[in-house]
Design an enzyme around this catalytic site. Sequence first.
Site, short mmCIF file in Angstrom:
data_model
loop_
_atom_site.label_atom_id
_atom_site.label_comp_id
_atom_site.label_asym_id
_atom_site.label_seq_id
_atom_site.Cartn_x
_atom_site.Cartn_y
_atom_site.Cartn_z
N ASN A 54 7.57 0.58 -9.40
CA ASN A 54 8.97 0.16 -9.34
C ASN A 54 9.72 0.90 -8.23
OD1 ASN A 54 8.76 -1.51 -11.69
ND2 ASN A 54 8.79 0.37 -12.90
N HIS A 140 14.45 -4.51 -22.82
CA HIS A 140 13.50 -3.40 -22.79
C HIS A 140 13.40 -2.69 -24.14
CE1 HIS A 140 12.01 0.58 -21.34
NE2 HIS A 140 11.39 -0.16 -20.45
N GLU A 195 19.60 -7.34 -19.80
CA GLU A 195 19.22 -6.80 -18.50
C GLU A 195 19.78 -7.72 -17.43
OE1 GLU A 195 14.92 -6.07 -18.33
OE2 GLU A 195 15.03 -5.26 -20.35
N SER A 199 12.64 -6.99 -16.68
CA SER A 199 11.63 -6.09 -16.13
C SER A 199 10.24 -6.69 -16.05
CB SER A 199 11.58 -4.81 -16.97
OG SER A 199 11.21 -5.10 -18.29
N ASP A 224 21.89 -3.69 -18.38
CA ASP A 224 20.87 -2.75 -17.91
C ASP A 224 20.39 -3.23 -16.54
OD1 ASP A 224 18.65 -1.22 -17.38
OD2 ASP A 224 17.67 -1.56 -19.32
N HIS A 227 16.39 -2.91 -12.83
CA HIS A 227 15.68 -3.59 -11.74
C HIS A 227 16.64 -4.32 -10.81
CE1 HIS A 227 11.85 -2.62 -13.60
NE2 HIS A 227 12.46 -2.86 -14.75
N LYS A 258 13.56 4.20 -10.38
CA LYS A 258 12.97 3.00 -9.77
C LYS A 258 13.41 2.94 -8.29
CE LYS A 258 11.91 1.26 -14.22
NZ LYS A 258 12.36 0.67 -15.46
C1 LIG Z 1 12.27 1.31 -16.83
C2 LIG Z 1 13.33 0.71 -17.66
C3 LIG Z 1 14.14 1.49 -18.49
C4 LIG Z 1 13.86 2.94 -18.74
O1 LIG Z 1 14.18 3.72 -17.65
P1 LIG Z 1 13.38 5.08 -17.44
O2 LIG Z 1 14.25 5.83 -16.51
O3 LIG Z 1 12.07 4.71 -16.88
O4 LIG Z 1 13.28 5.73 -18.78
C5 LIG Z 1 15.18 0.88 -19.14
N1 LIG Z 1 15.40 -0.43 -19.02
C6 LIG Z 1 14.63 -1.22 -18.26
C7 LIG Z 1 14.93 -2.66 -18.17
C8 LIG Z 1 13.57 -0.68 -17.57
O5 LIG Z 1 12.76 -1.46 -16.85
#
Ligand SMILES: *Cc1c(COP(=O)(O)O)cnc(C)c1O
Length: 409
Positions: A54, A140, A195, A199, A224, A227, A258
Amino acid sequence: MPRADNKSGLDTVLQAELDLLKAQGLRRVLRRLDSPQGIHVQLDGKSLINFSSNDYLGLANHPQLKEAARLAIEKFGVGAGASRLISGSLGPHHELEAALAEFKNTEAALSFNSGYAVATGVLPALLGKGDYLILDKLVHACIVDGARLSGARLRVFAHNDLAGLEERLAWARRQAEQAGADASGRLPRILVVTESVFSMDGDWAPLAEIVVLKERYGAWLMVDEAHGTGLYGPKGRGLLAELNLDGRAEIQMGTLGKAFGASGGFICGSRALIEYLLNRARSFIFSTAPPPAVAAAALAGVKLAQSSEGDQRRRMLWERVEQLRNGLAGQNWRLPPEKSAILPLIVGEEERAVRLSRQLQEAGFFIPAIRHPTVARGQARLRLTVSASHTSGEVAGLLEAMRGQSGAH
Ligand SMILES: *Cc1c(COP(=O)(O)O)cnc(C)c1O
């Protein structure tokens, strides 16, 4: 006292479950890398081209992030010592949060140890038993876990299904009105979580429509952007910014691990929200602060993402995405319609995904199979992710290796 027989010993019980996972093609193992995270990784002594990270902008091993971390170690040492509320809150965390708030155009920001810690801290801080939480089916795992921890009444709508969302919003609004304020005068709260870019599927939430609905029913919205941040919108500010929805979601969540190339998670929002969370989010309060060097590296990542180099990296990224998409479409893979650096090749059966992953590894490409419980059973896939650091030759090589693998459906 009778001794536990062998059959109920811990290892025997767990081994039986592991054997079952293996039989189902679901057992996972760690694959040790002896190189930095990047486009070229060393796995089992073999150099592979990585299409699974990522690290979208190629910052995880960037000299500016490394230098920022080194300088912060010199100045602040390694460990943070305690929670930021206990032993003092180190400068790098404050600088990072100021930069995140400015980046997202919000009043304030708060950083956490991870995105996972954000969701499991923030949802129980904001919601409790008398409240309502409405989630997209594909959010997620950390949001699902935070939702369960909160104790709020939970409703899930089918992925990106606006009619389903509206139905649940109307239900929650009716329930909330009926319940009214509790003895202390607190009114039931309704929160929608989605989101921006999903993801494991790479498609977008219909954010403009979701904003209209949540406003109509008097709900709050948490988006969220794990991405989306760094990839979309002016200077990479995220999909909300790209869609001109700035200020329309009360709670913006992101990760520093990411596109920003470091580690940690964050919330951007109003000053009241941030102050409330630092008083109430247990994953923030009861956890040692992230190492200052990690905050410094993340800050360098946030700055880089907004720089002209960031613009250049995004241009490269979207060029490569276009190249890979076109090639995969020619091989009859069905891909999400939206612009996305996540290209899921859904093969269905777990064993088949594992086999395909192994074949690609033999051809020099690192693309692990994504299986249950990360995605639903029978929805196993190869999740290709593109980075600004991939060359067009590497993308062409992957397409060549993929040839003859089409016809998944
Ligand atoms: C990776 C991810 C998270 C968690 O983030 P980290 O910093 O890796 O703990 C939360 N939400 C989504 C959609 C993700 O892809």
